[in-house]
Design a protein around this motif. Sequence first.
Motif, PDB file in Angstrom:
ATOM      1  N   LEU A  38       5.258 -46.188  -3.636  1.00  0.00           N
ATOM      2  CA  LEU A  38       4.532 -45.083  -4.272  1.00  0.00           C
ATOM      3  C   LEU A  38       4.223 -44.158  -3.233  1.00  0.00           C
ATOM      4  CD1 LEU A  38       2.207 -47.170  -6.512  1.00  0.00           C
ATOM      5  CD2 LEU A  38       4.013 -45.817  -7.281  1.00  0.00           C
ATOM      6  N   ASN A  39       4.045 -44.517  -2.094  1.00  0.00           N
ATOM      7  CA  ASN A  39       3.793 -43.418  -0.967  1.00  0.00           C
ATOM      8  C   ASN A  39       5.208 -42.905  -0.548  1.00  0.00           C
ATOM      9  OD1 ASN A  39       0.979 -43.745  -0.746  1.00  0.00           O
ATOM     10  ND2 ASN A  39       0.980 -45.439   0.408  1.00  0.00           N
ATOM     11  N   LEU A  40       6.172 -43.731  -0.573  1.00  0.00           N
ATOM     12  CA  LEU A  40       7.527 -42.977  -0.022  1.00  0.00           C
ATOM     13  C   LEU A  40       7.993 -41.734  -1.092  1.00  0.00           C
ATOM     14  CD1 LEU A  40      10.205 -42.691   1.309  1.00  0.00           C
ATOM     15  CD2 LEU A  40      10.862 -44.889   0.103  1.00  0.00           C
ATOM     16  N   ALA A  41       7.669 -42.140  -2.421  1.00  0.00           N
ATOM     17  CA  ALA A  41       7.898 -41.558  -3.604  1.00  0.00           C
ATOM     18  C   ALA A  41       7.083 -40.180  -3.276  1.00  0.00           C
ATOM     19  CB  ALA A  41       7.839 -42.098  -4.910  1.00  0.00           C
ATOM     20  N   GLY A  42       5.902 -40.293  -2.928  1.00  0.00           N
ATOM     21  CA  GLY A  42       5.056 -39.093  -2.820  1.00  0.00           C
ATOM     22  C   GLY A  42       5.323 -38.248  -1.864  1.00  0.00           C
ATOM     23  N   VAL A  43       5.828 -38.648  -0.618  1.00  0.00           N
ATOM     24  CA  VAL A  43       6.371 -38.029   0.390  1.00  0.00           C
ATOM     25  C   VAL A  43       7.599 -37.379   0.152  1.00  0.00           C
ATOM     26  CG1 VAL A  43       7.327 -37.873   2.836  1.00  0.00           C
ATOM     27  CG2 VAL A  43       5.561 -39.286   2.267  1.00  0.00           C
ATOM     28  N   ALA A  44       8.537 -37.755  -0.694  1.00  0.00           N
ATOM     29  CA  ALA A  44      10.016 -37.143  -0.923  1.00  0.00           C
ATOM     30  C   ALA A  44       9.484 -35.995  -2.004  1.00  0.00           C
ATOM     31  CB  ALA A  44      10.807 -38.134  -1.666  1.00  0.00           C
ATOM     32  N   ALA A  45       8.647 -36.491  -3.321  1.00  0.00           N
ATOM     33  CA  ALA A  45       8.200 -35.596  -4.269  1.00  0.00           C
ATOM     34  C   ALA A  45       7.606 -33.994  -3.554  1.00  0.00           C
ATOM     35  CB  ALA A  45       7.531 -36.137  -5.357  1.00  0.00           C
ATOM     36  N   HIS A  46       6.522 -34.236  -2.430  1.00  0.00           N
ATOM     37  CA  HIS A  46       5.794 -33.227  -2.221  1.00  0.00           C
ATOM     38  C   HIS A  46       6.657 -32.399  -1.153  1.00  0.00           C
ATOM     39  CE1 HIS A  46       2.359 -35.682  -4.113  1.00  0.00           C
ATOM     40  NE2 HIS A  46       2.089 -34.487  -4.274  1.00  0.00           N
ATOM     41  N   ALA A  52      13.368 -36.264  -6.078  1.00  0.00           N
ATOM     42  CA  ALA A  52      13.795 -36.717  -4.813  1.00  0.00           C
ATOM     43  C   ALA A  52      13.060 -38.069  -4.714  1.00  0.00           C
ATOM     44  CB  ALA A  52      13.424 -35.839  -3.565  1.00  0.00           C
ATOM     45  N   ALA A  53      11.735 -38.335  -5.541  1.00  0.00           N
ATOM     46  CA  ALA A  53      11.033 -39.406  -5.409  1.00  0.00           C
ATOM     47  C   ALA A  53      11.773 -40.815  -5.736  1.00  0.00           C
ATOM     48  CB  ALA A  53       9.654 -39.130  -6.169  1.00  0.00           C
ATOM     49  N   PRO A  54      12.405 -41.037  -7.109  1.00  0.00           N
ATOM     50  CA  PRO A  54      12.966 -42.200  -7.345  1.00  0.00           C
ATOM     51  C   PRO A  54      14.162 -42.268  -6.571  1.00  0.00           C
ATOM     52  CG  PRO A  54      12.958 -40.573  -9.171  1.00  0.00           C
ATOM     53  CD  PRO A  54      12.329 -40.064  -8.248  1.00  0.00           C
ATOM     54  N   ILE A  55      14.879 -41.132  -6.394  1.00  0.00           N
ATOM     55  CA  ILE A  55      16.277 -41.464  -5.743  1.00  0.00           C
ATOM     56  C   ILE A  55      16.041 -41.751  -4.244  1.00  0.00           C
ATOM     57  CG2 ILE A  55      18.186 -40.104  -4.772  1.00  0.00           C
ATOM     58  CD1 ILE A  55      17.971 -40.435  -8.096  1.00  0.00           C
ATOM     59  N   ALA A  56      15.083 -41.356  -3.516  1.00  0.00           N
ATOM     60  CA  ALA A  56      14.545 -41.876  -2.215  1.00  0.00           C
ATOM     61  C   ALA A  56      14.372 -43.383  -2.153  1.00  0.00           C
ATOM     62  CB  ALA A  56      13.374 -41.060  -1.667  1.00  0.00           C
ATOM     63  N   CYS A  57      13.504 -43.794  -3.135  1.00  0.00           N
ATOM     64  CA  CYS A  57      13.167 -45.190  -3.365  1.00  0.00           C
ATOM     65  C   CYS A  57      14.441 -45.976  -3.423  1.00  0.00           C
ATOM     66  CB  CYS A  57      12.311 -45.381  -4.579  1.00  0.00           C
ATOM     67  SG  CYS A  57      10.543 -45.021  -3.965  1.00  0.00           S
ATOM     68  N   TRP A  58      15.361 -45.572  -4.171  1.00  0.00           N
ATOM     69  CA  TRP A  58      16.634 -46.307  -4.569  1.00  0.00           C
ATOM     70  C   TRP A  58      17.230 -46.419  -3.320  1.00  0.00           C
ATOM     71  CZ3 TRP A  58      21.706 -44.526  -4.298  1.00  0.00           C
ATOM     72  CH2 TRP A  58      22.642 -45.376  -4.841  1.00  0.00           C
ATOM     73  N   MET A  59      17.556 -45.177  -2.636  1.00  0.00           N
ATOM     74  CA  MET A  59      18.526 -45.044  -1.294  1.00  0.00           C
ATOM     75  C   MET A  59      17.729 -45.922  -0.368  1.00  0.00           C
ATOM     76  SD  MET A  59      18.880 -40.982  -1.031  1.00  0.00           S
ATOM     77  CE  MET A  59      19.404 -40.905   0.584  1.00  0.00           C
ATOM     78  N   ALA A  60      16.403 -46.163  -0.301  1.00  0.00           N
ATOM     79  CA  ALA A  60      16.015 -47.250   0.684  1.00  0.00           C
ATOM     80  C   ALA A  60      16.351 -48.694   0.391  1.00  0.00           C
ATOM     81  CB  ALA A  60      14.448 -46.895   0.829  1.00  0.00           C
ATOM     82  N   GLY A  61      16.354 -49.020  -0.915  1.00  0.00           N
ATOM     83  CA  GLY A  61      16.679 -50.169  -1.286  1.00  0.00           C
ATOM     84  C   GLY A  61      18.230 -50.528  -1.217  1.00  0.00           C
ATOM     85  N   VAL A  62      18.916 -49.578  -1.525  1.00  0.00           N
ATOM     86  CA  VAL A  62      20.462 -49.807  -1.437  1.00  0.00           C
ATOM     87  C   VAL A  62      20.625 -49.848   0.181  1.00  0.00           C
ATOM     88  CG1 VAL A  62      22.621 -48.668  -1.484  1.00  0.00           C
ATOM     89  CG2 VAL A  62      21.240 -48.590  -3.560  1.00  0.00           C
TER      90      VAL A  62
END
Length: 83
Positions: A38-46, A52-62
Amino acid sequence: MSDERSAGTSTTAAEWLAGFEAVIGTSAPGPEVTEALLNLAGVAAHDSERIAAPIACWMAGVAGVDPAEALERAKQYAQDRAG
């Protein structure tokens, strides 16, 4: 993660994720990982657009990057961009 229902929904996030676990074949993350995501998503979105929020989380997972590590890297990236 809050268990409160949003207006117009009949399922909490925890309930939805518990059901989705069976569909996708993996468990939902625990509280610490959830918080990091959630914090990663927040950084990306802000630091950019909300998409960018969900995509950044997906990228980290992949990439196989631990969410806490991805969060630190995202913070550093945002700080570097701010100059």
